[in-house]
Motif scaffolding. Structure first.
Motif, PDB file in Angstrom:
ATOM      1  N   UNK A 171       0.822  -1.215   0.000  1.00 63.25           N
ATOM      2  CA  UNK A 171       0.000   0.000   0.000  1.00 63.25           C
ATOM      3  C   UNK A 171       0.857   1.267   0.000  1.00 63.25           C
ATOM      4  N   UNK A 172       1.916   1.275   0.788  1.00 63.65           N
ATOM      5  CA  UNK A 172       2.725   2.489   0.931  1.00 63.65           C
ATOM      6  C   UNK A 172       3.570   2.794  -0.298  1.00 63.65           C
ATOM      7  N   UNK A 173       3.725   1.834  -1.188  1.00 65.75           N
ATOM      8  CA  UNK A 173       4.454   2.103  -2.437  1.00 65.75           C
ATOM      9  C   UNK A 173       3.781   3.228  -3.225  1.00 65.75           C
ATOM     10  N   UNK A 174       2.465   3.277  -3.187  1.00 70.11           N
ATOM     11  CA  UNK A 174       1.723   4.270  -3.957  1.00 70.11           C
ATOM     12  C   UNK A 174       1.687   5.654  -3.347  1.00 70.11           C
ATOM     13  N   UNK A 175       2.064   5.776  -2.082  1.00 67.57           N
ATOM     14  CA  UNK A 175       1.992   7.083  -1.414  1.00 67.57           C
ATOM     15  C   UNK A 175       2.911   8.104  -2.056  1.00 67.57           C
ATOM     16  N   UNK A 176       4.012   7.667  -2.598  1.00 65.43           N
ATOM     17  CA  UNK A 176       5.014   8.569  -3.160  1.00 65.43           C
ATOM     18  C   UNK A 176       4.437   9.446  -4.281  1.00 65.43           C
ATOM     19  N   UNK A 177       3.505   8.913  -5.040  1.00 66.04           N
ATOM     20  CA  UNK A 177       2.994   9.662  -6.190  1.00 66.04           C
ATOM     21  C   UNK A 177       1.531  10.065  -6.063  1.00 66.04           C
ATOM     22  N   UNK A 178       0.938   9.799  -4.932  1.00 66.31           N
ATOM     23  CA  UNK A 178      -0.491  10.058  -4.754  1.00 66.31           C
ATOM     24  C   UNK A 178      -0.766  11.540  -4.508  1.00 66.31           C
ATOM     25  N   UNK A 179      -1.538  12.155  -5.398  1.00 66.93           N
ATOM     26  CA  UNK A 179      -1.909  13.568  -5.228  1.00 66.93           C
ATOM     27  C   UNK A 179      -2.792  13.761  -3.994  1.00 66.93           C
ATOM     28  N   UNK A 180      -3.828  12.935  -3.865  1.00 67.92           N
ATOM     29  CA  UNK A 180      -4.767  13.053  -2.744  1.00 67.92           C
ATOM     30  C   UNK A 180      -4.340  12.103  -1.629  1.00 67.92           C
ATOM     31  N   UNK A 181      -3.276  12.477  -0.932  1.00 69.35           N
ATOM     32  CA  UNK A 181      -2.722  11.597   0.083  1.00 69.35           C
ATOM     33  C   UNK A 181      -3.675  11.390   1.247  1.00 69.35           C
ATOM     34  N   UNK A 182      -4.539  12.365   1.538  1.00 69.33           N
ATOM     35  CA  UNK A 182      -5.474  12.219   2.662  1.00 69.33           C
ATOM     36  C   UNK A 182      -6.435  11.050   2.420  1.00 69.33           C
ATOM     37  N   UNK A 183      -6.984  10.985   1.214  1.00 75.31           N
ATOM     38  CA  UNK A 183      -7.855   9.850   0.882  1.00 75.31           C
ATOM     39  C   UNK A 183      -7.070   8.548   0.874  1.00 75.31           C
ATOM     40  N   UNK A 184      -5.832   8.617   0.432  1.00 75.77           N
ATOM     41  CA  UNK A 184      -4.980   7.436   0.389  1.00 75.77           C
ATOM     42  C   UNK A 184      -4.728   6.902   1.804  1.00 75.77           C
ATOM     43  N   UNK A 185      -4.469   7.814   2.736  1.00 73.38           N
ATOM     44  CA  UNK A 185      -4.271   7.415   4.133  1.00 73.38           C
ATOM     45  C   UNK A 185      -5.575   6.854   4.699  1.00 73.38           C
ATOM     46  N   UNK A 186      -6.699   7.505   4.399  1.00 68.83           N
ATOM     47  CA  UNK A 186      -7.994   6.997   4.874  1.00 68.83           C
ATOM     48  C   UNK A 186      -8.240   5.584   4.344  1.00 68.83           C
ATOM     49  N   UNK A 187      -7.966   5.365   3.067  1.00 72.64           N
ATOM     50  CA  UNK A 187      -8.153   4.035   2.479  1.00 72.64           C
ATOM     51  C   UNK A 187      -7.195   3.015   3.095  1.00 72.64           C
ATOM     52  N   UNK A 188      -6.001   3.453   3.440  1.00 72.16           N
ATOM     53  CA  UNK A 188      -5.028   2.557   4.062  1.00 72.16           C
ATOM     54  C   UNK A 188      -5.505   2.136   5.453  1.00 72.16           C
ATOM     55  N   UNK A 189      -5.986   3.092   6.239  1.00 71.95           N
ATOM     56  CA  UNK A 189      -6.515   2.756   7.564  1.00 71.95           C
ATOM     57  C   UNK A 189      -7.730   1.836   7.415  1.00 71.95           C
ATOM     58  N   UNK A 190      -8.587   2.132   6.455  1.00 70.97           N
ATOM     59  CA  UNK A 190      -9.757   1.268   6.218  1.00 70.97           C
ATOM     60  C   UNK A 190      -9.306  -0.137   5.819  1.00 70.97           C
ATOM     61  N   UNK A 191      -8.215  -0.241   5.074  1.00 71.30           N
ATOM     62  CA  UNK A 191      -7.671  -1.551   4.730  1.00 71.30           C
ATOM     63  C   UNK A 191      -7.199  -2.299   5.965  1.00 71.30           C
ATOM     64  N   UNK A 192      -6.578  -1.575   6.904  1.00 68.46           N
ATOM     65  CA  UNK A 192      -6.162  -2.194   8.165  1.00 68.46           C
ATOM     66  C   UNK A 192      -7.377  -2.640   8.980  1.00 68.46           C
ATOM     67  N   UNK A 193      -8.439  -1.850   8.929  1.00 71.60           N
ATOM     68  CA  UNK A 193      -9.690  -2.238   9.594  1.00 71.60           C
ATOM     69  C   UNK A 193     -10.207  -3.527   8.968  1.00 71.60           C
ATOM     70  N   UNK A 194     -10.203  -3.591   7.646  1.00 73.43           N
ATOM     71  CA  UNK A 194     -10.697  -4.784   6.957  1.00 73.43           C
ATOM     72  C   UNK A 194      -9.883  -6.024   7.326  1.00 73.43           C
ATOM     73  N   UNK A 195      -8.564  -5.850   7.452  1.00 78.55           N
ATOM     74  CA  UNK A 195      -7.726  -6.977   7.882  1.00 78.55           C
ATOM     75  C   UNK A 195      -8.143  -7.472   9.259  1.00 78.55           C
ATOM     76  N   UNK A 196      -8.488  -6.544  10.145  1.00 78.43           N
ATOM     77  CA  UNK A 196      -8.927  -6.947  11.487  1.00 78.43           C
ATOM     78  C   UNK A 196     -10.275  -7.656  11.425  1.00 78.43           C
ATOM     79  N   UNK A 197     -11.164  -7.175  10.560  1.00 79.06           N
ATOM     80  CA  UNK A 197     -12.461  -7.829  10.401  1.00 79.06           C
ATOM     81  C   UNK A 197     -12.264  -9.254   9.894  1.00 79.06           C
TER      82      UNK A 197
END
Length: 188
Positions: free
Chosen positions: A61-87
């Motif tokens: 997931x963090x590979x894409x952060x380097x070029x992501x314009x909307x990093x806030x949404x990217x971080x939100x999606x990353x946290x949501x991905x961590x939530x999904x892993x816990x689910x």
């Protein structure tokens, strides 16, 4: 391993023992002992499996952060991905509490968080090369701890607390803003 996870979720660490695990898994306890000498070894294995999954997810997931314009949404999606892993991994919050409670395993959780912090710090450094590497690693450590502990809190209830997840995302975004509010690096 699902038998051990089920017992941890139902009874916590006091209910977890090799006899109960063997009975739940419908295997002979001596067979279980041939793989795991005690319940601490089983807890270690559960932690290793969970951490491997999280680290693979974060590294990719963090590979894409380097070029992501909307990093806030990217971080939100990353946290949501961590939530999904816990689910998808019921018992992970219980496992984290056990890791911190058992002297023989308390370092496992810290070591896993350090590895994730390094991944985050490296991603920050790749995105914003003006951030000092020591600072990037510190920010990575703080945000990794923050997200992990807040998700532990969110998952103390069933179903998990969506409001805490939302606040976790906001906290992570605001904390990361000084390092990530920059034009993405062109070097991949």
């Amino acid at each position: 391993m699902s038998a051990a996870t089920d017992i941890l979720m139902e009874s916590g660490l006091p209910g977890l023992n090799t006899n109960a695990i063997a009975a739940r898994a419908s295997i002979n306890v001596s067979t279980l002992y041939s793989y795991f000498p005690d319940k601490v070894a089983i807890v270690r294995e559960l932690a290793d499996r969970l951490d491997d999954t999280r680290e693979r997810f974060l590294a990719e997931r963090l590979k894409g952060l380097v070029s992501e314009e909307d990093w806030r949404s990217y971080i939100a999606d990353t946290v949501e991905g961590l939530v999904q892993l816990r689910v998808e991994s019921p018992g992970s919050a219980t496992l984290h509490r056990v890791l911190r409670a058992v002297p023989e395993t308390e370092g496992l959780d810290s070591a896993a968080l350090r590895r994730r912090a390094i991944l985050v710090g490296q991603a920050i450094g790749r995105r914003n090369q003006t951030v000092d590497q020591d600072q990037a690693e510190l920010v990575g450590r703080v945000v990794s701890e923050l997200v992990a502990r807040m998700l532990d809190l969110a998952f103390e209830s069933e179903p998990y607390d969506r409001a805490i997840v939302g606040e976790t995302i906001l906290l992570a975004q605001k904390y990361l803003a000084p390092c990530l509010d920059t034009t993405p690096s062109s070097s991949q």
